[in-house]
Design an enzyme around this catalytic site. Sequence first.
Site, PDB file in Angstrom:
ATOM      1  N   GLY A 105      10.996 -23.385  53.634  1.00  0.00           N
ATOM      2  CA  GLY A 105      11.841 -22.848  52.569  1.00  0.00           C
ATOM      3  C   GLY A 105      11.441 -23.398  51.212  1.00  0.00           C
ATOM      4  O   GLY A 105      10.310 -23.840  51.025  1.00  0.00           O
ATOM      5  N   GLN A 127       9.171 -33.922  61.480  1.00  0.00           N
ATOM      6  CA  GLN A 127       7.925 -34.191  60.757  1.00  0.00           C
ATOM      7  C   GLN A 127       8.148 -35.063  59.521  1.00  0.00           C
ATOM      8  O   GLN A 127       7.220 -35.344  58.785  1.00  0.00           O
ATOM      9  CB  GLN A 127       7.206 -32.892  60.392  1.00  0.00           C
ATOM     10  CG  GLN A 127       7.884 -32.050  59.336  1.00  0.00           C
ATOM     11  CD  GLN A 127       7.206 -30.694  59.188  1.00  0.00           C
ATOM     12  OE1 GLN A 127       7.295 -29.835  60.062  1.00  0.00           O
ATOM     13  NE2 GLN A 127       6.506 -30.487  58.081  1.00  0.00           N
ATOM     14  N   HIS A 184       3.866 -19.927  48.858  1.00  0.00           N
ATOM     15  CA  HIS A 184       4.376 -19.320  50.097  1.00  0.00           C
ATOM     16  C   HIS A 184       4.287 -17.789  50.025  1.00  0.00           C
ATOM     17  O   HIS A 184       3.931 -17.131  51.000  1.00  0.00           O
ATOM     18  CB  HIS A 184       5.846 -19.682  50.308  1.00  0.00           C
ATOM     19  CG  HIS A 184       6.127 -21.150  50.406  1.00  0.00           C
ATOM     20  ND1 HIS A 184       6.764 -21.848  49.412  1.00  0.00           N
ATOM     21  CD2 HIS A 184       5.847 -22.050  51.376  1.00  0.00           C
ATOM     22  CE1 HIS A 184       6.889 -23.115  49.774  1.00  0.00           C
ATOM     23  NE2 HIS A 184       6.337 -23.273  50.963  1.00  0.00           N
ATOM     24  N   LEU A 203      10.899 -21.631  48.670  1.00  0.00           N
ATOM     25  CA  LEU A 203       9.705 -20.796  48.510  1.00  0.00           C
ATOM     26  C   LEU A 203       9.251 -20.702  47.050  1.00  0.00           C
ATOM     27  O   LEU A 203      10.059 -20.635  46.134  1.00  0.00           O
ATOM     28  CB  LEU A 203       9.973 -19.386  49.056  1.00  0.00           C
ATOM     29  CG  LEU A 203      10.353 -19.286  50.529  1.00  0.00           C
ATOM     30  CD1 LEU A 203      10.425 -17.812  50.956  1.00  0.00           C
ATOM     31  CD2 LEU A 203       9.390 -20.048  51.442  1.00  0.00           C
ATOM     32  N   HIS A 204       7.933 -20.728  46.870  1.00  0.00           N
ATOM     33  CA  HIS A 204       7.325 -20.539  45.558  1.00  0.00           C
ATOM     34  C   HIS A 204       6.137 -19.593  45.732  1.00  0.00           C
ATOM     35  O   HIS A 204       5.876 -19.113  46.845  1.00  0.00           O
ATOM     36  CB  HIS A 204       6.898 -21.890  44.952  1.00  0.00           C
ATOM     37  CG  HIS A 204       6.077 -22.754  45.873  1.00  0.00           C
ATOM     38  ND1 HIS A 204       4.825 -22.396  46.310  1.00  0.00           N
ATOM     39  CD2 HIS A 204       6.350 -23.950  46.466  1.00  0.00           C
ATOM     40  CE1 HIS A 204       4.343 -23.325  47.107  1.00  0.00           C
ATOM     41  NE2 HIS A 204       5.257 -24.281  47.231  1.00  0.00           N
ATOM     42  N   ILE A 258      -2.522 -21.790  45.789  1.00  0.00           N
ATOM     43  CA  ILE A 258      -2.040 -21.174  44.549  1.00  0.00           C
ATOM     44  C   ILE A 258      -1.630 -22.304  43.590  1.00  0.00           C
ATOM     45  O   ILE A 258      -0.974 -23.269  44.004  1.00  0.00           O
ATOM     46  CB  ILE A 258      -0.850 -20.238  44.837  1.00  0.00           C
ATOM     47  CG1 ILE A 258      -1.255 -19.150  45.848  1.00  0.00           C
ATOM     48  CG2 ILE A 258      -0.331 -19.609  43.546  1.00  0.00           C
ATOM     49  CD1 ILE A 258      -2.387 -18.243  45.420  1.00  0.00           C
ATOM     50  N   MET A 286       0.798 -25.602  43.544  1.00  0.00           N
ATOM     51  CA  MET A 286       2.250 -25.369  43.638  1.00  0.00           C
ATOM     52  C   MET A 286       2.818 -26.100  44.833  1.00  0.00           C
ATOM     53  O   MET A 286       2.222 -26.117  45.914  1.00  0.00           O
ATOM     54  CB  MET A 286       2.525 -23.884  43.748  1.00  0.00           C
ATOM     55  CG  MET A 286       2.267 -23.184  42.455  1.00  0.00           C
ATOM     56  SD  MET A 286       3.054 -21.572  42.452  1.00  0.00           S
ATOM     57  CE  MET A 286       2.627 -21.060  40.807  1.00  0.00           C
ATOM     58  N   SER A 287       3.964 -26.724  44.627  1.00  0.00           N
ATOM     59  CA  SER A 287       4.631 -27.463  45.692  1.00  0.00           C
ATOM     60  C   SER A 287       6.099 -27.584  45.316  1.00  0.00           C
ATOM     61  O   SER A 287       6.426 -27.740  44.129  1.00  0.00           O
ATOM     62  CB  SER A 287       4.021 -28.863  45.826  1.00  0.00           C
ATOM     63  OG  SER A 287       4.881 -29.703  46.562  1.00  0.00           O
TER      64      SER A 287
HETATM   65  P1  AMP Z   1       5.838 -25.840  53.570  1.00  0.00           P
HETATM   66  O1  AMP Z   1       7.042 -24.999  53.296  1.00  0.00           O
HETATM   67  O2  AMP Z   1       5.565 -26.858  52.509  1.00  0.00           O
HETATM   68  O3  AMP Z   1       5.847 -26.399  54.963  1.00  0.00           O
HETATM   69  O4  AMP Z   1       4.591 -24.869  53.502  1.00  0.00           O
HETATM   70  C1  AMP Z   1       4.541 -23.687  54.267  1.00  0.00           C
HETATM   71  C2  AMP Z   1       3.179 -23.066  54.136  1.00  0.00           C
HETATM   72  O5  AMP Z   1       2.917 -22.763  52.765  1.00  0.00           O
HETATM   73  C3  AMP Z   1       2.054 -23.996  54.601  1.00  0.00           C
HETATM   74  O6  AMP Z   1       1.095 -23.234  55.324  1.00  0.00           O
HETATM   75  C4  AMP Z   1       1.481 -24.496  53.295  1.00  0.00           C
HETATM   76  O7  AMP Z   1       0.121 -24.864  53.384  1.00  0.00           O
HETATM   77  C5  AMP Z   1       1.654 -23.282  52.414  1.00  0.00           C
HETATM   78  N1  AMP Z   1       1.638 -23.644  50.989  1.00  0.00           N
HETATM   79  C6  AMP Z   1       2.397 -24.568  50.358  1.00  0.00           C
HETATM   80  N2  AMP Z   1       2.046 -24.666  49.063  1.00  0.00           N
HETATM   81  C7  AMP Z   1       1.031 -23.788  48.866  1.00  0.00           C
HETATM   82  C8  AMP Z   1       0.225 -23.422  47.741  1.00  0.00           C
HETATM   83  N3  AMP Z   1       0.388 -23.981  46.545  1.00  0.00           N
HETATM   84  N4  AMP Z   1      -0.725 -22.476  47.924  1.00  0.00           N
HETATM   85  C9  AMP Z   1      -0.931 -21.897  49.137  1.00  0.00           C
HETATM   86  N5  AMP Z   1      -0.191 -22.197  50.233  1.00  0.00           N
HETATM   87  C10 AMP Z   1       0.766 -23.127  50.105  1.00  0.00           C
END
Ligand code: AMP
Length: 282
Positions: free
Chosen positions: A31, A61, A37, A33-34, A176, A184-185
């Site tokens: 979640g 995790q 995602h 989301l940006h 991204i 992005m995070s």
């Molecule tokens: P998360 O919600 O952080 O567990 O991420 C879910 C998915 O989104 C994972 O496969 C991440 O590698 C991917 N993801 C997170 N940030 C980015 C980003 N900036 N660019 C591409 N994929 C991303």
Amino acid sequence: METVTSIVEMKRAAGSLRREGRTVAFVPTMGALHEGHLSLIREADARADVVVVSVFVNPTQFGPGEDFDTYQRDLKRDSELAEAAGCDIMFAPEVDDMYPVGSVTQVCVSGLTGKLCGAVRPGHFDGVCTVVAKLFGIVRPHLAVFGQKDGQQVAVIERMVADLDMSVEIVRSPTIREPDGLAMSSRNANLSGVERRDAAVLFESLKHVVSRYGAGERNVERVVSEMREMIEARETTEIQYITAVDASTLEDVDELGESVMVALAVFVGTTRLIDNVVLGAE
Ligand code: AMP
């Protein structure tokens, strides 16, 4: 878009889709989301008939002292964004349903998980692999899209899928970035003004490696020490690791070359950020 919280219901929907002969692409997320995602969801949408996105903040995790309790949760906002990007089914299970009393099985991918982030977040990848294996079992996707942003995670998942003969294709999708290059995070929101400015140095240092590699540099130690210098010049940064490994096997490499992943984890203030580039791919 349909929202499903029950595991039984998700399994039923997955069974029907399979029987109807429709291809299913899956994007697992936690979640918050940006655009990162959303790019995975669009990629999934381009590759399959039906896109399933999961939103599940997976407790197993997170280590002690990590941000499980404070992790941003807003299913309504996530649903709207996911739907606009092409999601057909939003799967948002409850923690107690995913881990009922008595569940003791874990998926542990050894070797690859003992280094990079795995070395400093013990148990993290056991949590990731177990939840992804469970989600694959529930959603039964033909393919699943993961971000290159978490380069070790996608390599570990590829290994798990190969070792356990799971019938799912793993697709890597590019990182991204913000206009200044910061990956992005959801954790970027925790940065103060000065930290946010300092954080741009992570990608600057990775771009530096790409350009040095383009100019013929092959020496790992030299570029890593140049990266260190760039990052340490910023006031709020503290390097956790910088390393060069094979992007698939995560084995250490002697020299820079095609498919070498240069990866880093850096604290900017108290926020831990990761990023990487794969040489030859950028
Ligand atoms: P998360 O919600 O952080 O567990 O991420 C879910 C998915 O989104 C994972 O496969 C991440 O590698 C991917 N993801 C997170 N940030 C980015 C980003 N900036 N660019 C591409 N994929 C991303």
